[in-house]
Design a protein around this motif. Structure first.
Motif, PDB file in Angstrom:
ATOM      1  N   MET A   1       0.826  -1.210   0.000  1.00  0.00           N
ATOM      2  CA  MET A   1       0.000   0.000   0.000  1.00  0.00           C
ATOM      3  C   MET A   1       0.859   1.258   0.000  1.00  0.00           C
ATOM      4  O   MET A   1       1.935   1.295   0.607  1.00  0.00           O
ATOM      5  CB  MET A   1      -0.937   0.015   1.211  1.00  0.00           C
ATOM      6  N   GLN A   2       0.339   2.273  -0.681  1.00  0.00           N
ATOM      7  CA  GLN A   2       1.027   3.554  -0.767  1.00  0.00           C
ATOM      8  C   GLN A   2       0.040   4.672  -0.469  1.00  0.00           C
ATOM      9  O   GLN A   2      -1.154   4.543  -0.761  1.00  0.00           O
ATOM     10  CB  GLN A   2       1.613   3.754  -2.167  1.00  0.00           C
ATOM     11  N   PRO A   3       0.530   5.791   0.086  1.00  0.00           N
ATOM     12  CA  PRO A   3      -0.365   6.940   0.285  1.00  0.00           C
ATOM     13  C   PRO A   3      -1.033   7.321  -1.036  1.00  0.00           C
ATOM     14  O   PRO A   3      -0.391   7.326  -2.093  1.00  0.00           O
ATOM     15  CB  PRO A   3       0.584   8.038   0.773  1.00  0.00           C
ATOM     16  N   GLY A   4      -2.330   7.578  -0.962  1.00  0.00           N
ATOM     17  CA  GLY A   4      -3.111   7.906  -2.151  1.00  0.00           C
ATOM     18  C   GLY A   4      -3.918   6.737  -2.676  1.00  0.00           C
ATOM     19  O   GLY A   4      -4.873   6.930  -3.425  1.00  0.00           O
ATOM     20  N   ASP A   5      -3.546   5.501  -2.311  1.00  0.00           N
ATOM     21  CA  ASP A   5      -4.358   4.340  -2.693  1.00  0.00           C
ATOM     22  C   ASP A   5      -5.729   4.474  -2.032  1.00  0.00           C
ATOM     23  O   ASP A   5      -5.853   5.027  -0.941  1.00  0.00           O
ATOM     24  CB  ASP A   5      -3.720   3.034  -2.222  1.00  0.00           C
ATOM     25  N   SER A   6      -6.733   3.945  -2.691  1.00  0.00           N
ATOM     26  CA  SER A   6      -8.097   3.978  -2.154  1.00  0.00           C
ATOM     27  C   SER A   6      -8.525   2.576  -1.749  1.00  0.00           C
ATOM     28  O   SER A   6      -8.023   1.587  -2.285  1.00  0.00           O
ATOM     29  CB  SER A   6      -9.073   4.513  -3.197  1.00  0.00           C
ATOM     30  N   PHE A   7      -9.476   2.515  -0.803  1.00  0.00           N
ATOM     31  CA  PHE A   7      -9.976   1.208  -0.399  1.00  0.00           C
ATOM     32  C   PHE A   7     -11.476   1.269  -0.139  1.00  0.00           C
ATOM     33  O   PHE A   7     -12.026   2.307   0.217  1.00  0.00           O
ATOM     34  CB  PHE A   7      -9.242   0.670   0.840  1.00  0.00           C
ATOM     35  N   LEU A   8     -12.104   0.119  -0.333  1.00  0.00           N
ATOM     36  CA  LEU A   8     -13.494  -0.085   0.032  1.00  0.00           C
ATOM     37  C   LEU A   8     -13.518  -0.571   1.470  1.00  0.00           C
ATOM     38  O   LEU A   8     -12.773  -1.481   1.833  1.00  0.00           O
ATOM     39  CB  LEU A   8     -14.142  -1.114  -0.888  1.00  0.00           C
ATOM     40  N   PHE A   9     -14.340   0.046   2.269  1.00  0.00           N
ATOM     41  CA  PHE A   9     -14.479  -0.318   3.680  1.00  0.00           C
ATOM     42  C   PHE A   9     -15.605  -1.335   3.762  1.00  0.00           C
ATOM     43  O   PHE A   9     -16.750  -1.040   3.445  1.00  0.00           O
ATOM     44  CB  PHE A   9     -14.813   0.925   4.503  1.00  0.00           C
TER      45      PHE A   9
END
Length: 152
Positions: free
Chosen positions: A41-49
């Motif tokens: 993971m990197q800053p700026g990646d998005s995720f579904l909660f």
């Protein structure tokens, strides 16, 4: 940018908790495959909660990774529910990332509804026996999931 799906039990940490805090550590992951995904993971990646271990389980919203992986100190804390007695400061295999709230969906998109969506046949969440709390989501799957979740 990479897309992810992160699972949490809502009575432990929910999309509402993240919304209230705005930013929080995502820690306590104690599975090596999930840990390996977190290390990517990197800053700026998005995720579904994803709310899991509840009725019904499903997608609750979107978050963003705000800090690259770092050692998960909860493993060293005997007071933490995520304590790992096998760990010590010199050998700490677990990582955490910081996450921020982006959006809560108008309603929970249930697992049953996810199973009915076309184009998600390869989504790890829907594979029999898949129990990982962290998993990648392909860009085309992300688009399908977002469109379905934002429909009221």
């Amino acid at each position: 940018m990479t897309f992810w799906l992160l699972k949490s039990e809502p009575d432990t940490f929910s999309i509402d908790d993240l919304r209230d805090q705005q930013e929080a550590p995502w820690d306590g992951v104690r599975n090596y495959q999930a840990r390996n995904f977190m290390q990517a993971m990197q800053p700026g990646d998005s995720f579904l909660f994803y709310h899991s271990s509840c009725q019904p389980p499903g997608l609750a919203g979107i978050g963003r990774i705000t800090r690259a992986p770092y050692p998960d100190q909860t493993a060293l804390n005997p007071e933490s529910p995520y304590h790992d007695p096998r760990c010590h400061a010199e050998r700490l295999p677990w990582v955490a990332v910081d996450v921020a709230f982006v959006e809560k969906f108008p309603r929970l998109l249930s697992l049953a509804e996810l199973r009915e969506l076309a184009g998600l046949e390869g989504l790890a969440l829907l594979q029999r026996g898949s129990r990982l709390s962290v998993m990648p989501v392909e860009p085309d799957q992300w688009k399908i999931l977002l469109a379905a979740a934002r429909r009221t």
